[in-house]
Write a protein that holds these residues in place. Structure first.
Motif, short mmCIF file in Angstrom:
data_model
loop_
_atom_site.label_atom_id
_atom_site.label_comp_id
_atom_site.label_asym_id
_atom_site.label_seq_id
_atom_site.Cartn_x
_atom_site.Cartn_y
_atom_site.Cartn_z
N ARG A 174 38.86 59.42 24.14
CA ARG A 174 39.25 59.89 25.47
C ARG A 174 40.62 60.51 25.20
NH1 ARG A 174 39.23 55.96 30.41
NH2 ARG A 174 41.44 55.69 29.67
N ASP A 197 31.78 54.34 25.40
CA ASP A 197 32.49 53.53 26.49
C ASP A 197 33.34 53.97 27.55
OD1 ASP A 197 34.65 53.36 25.01
OD2 ASP A 197 34.43 51.50 23.95
N GLU A 198 33.95 52.96 28.21
CA GLU A 198 35.09 53.79 29.16
C GLU A 198 36.16 54.54 28.38
OE1 GLU A 198 35.65 49.46 28.46
OE2 GLU A 198 34.03 50.54 28.93
N ASP A 199 36.60 54.07 27.16
CA ASP A 199 37.59 54.67 26.47
C ASP A 199 37.25 55.99 25.44
OD1 ASP A 199 39.31 52.66 27.29
OD2 ASP A 199 38.91 51.36 25.83
#
Length: 131
Positions: A51, A16-18
């Protein structure tokens, strides 16, 4: 849930975005059974980092999930991440652990264990590199 045909390494390892995968999210939330299920899917990435550069073990430690830490440590020791899926019975788990402490088939034959367990131990010999 991992018996569903849509439960593939490509889906489980999607970030996901993280930078979190489904596996990472399960570790964060402390869902040990979900992590065990995902471990049964060959190709699940147990070396994933988010991340922030955190590993599954680091996240489990940060979240204070002791059982999760133990499970992830065992997966890491096995070297072959998907191998967890093959340990389904107590006899298989026992044979796997016996194989950690012996070096050859003749060592297994000296033990007072059933022949079927000896054959399992023999199958697991050599899977413990780096223990």
């Amino acid at each position: 849930f991992c018996s569903d045909a849509r439960c593939t390494p490509a889906i489980i390892n999607m970030k996901d975005e993280d930078g979190d995968t489904a596996l990472m999210c399960a570790v964060i939330q402390g869902h040990l059974e979900a992590v065990r299920e995902m471990a049964r899917v060959k190709g699940t990435d147990f070396d994933t980092v988010n991340r922030m550069g955190q590993t599954l073990i680091e996240v489990a430690r940060q979240q204070k999930h002791a059982e999760m830490l133990q499970f992830l440590g065992n997966v890491r020791k096995m070297g072959k991440h998907y191998f967890v899926s093959q340990l389904r019975t107590l006899e298989e788990i026992a044979a796997f652990n016996i194989a950690k402490h012996i070096t050859c088939e003749s060592d297994a034959e000296k033990l007072e264990i059933p022949p079927v367990t000896i054959s399992l131990v023999t199958m697991f010999l050599g899977t413990h590199s780096g223990d």
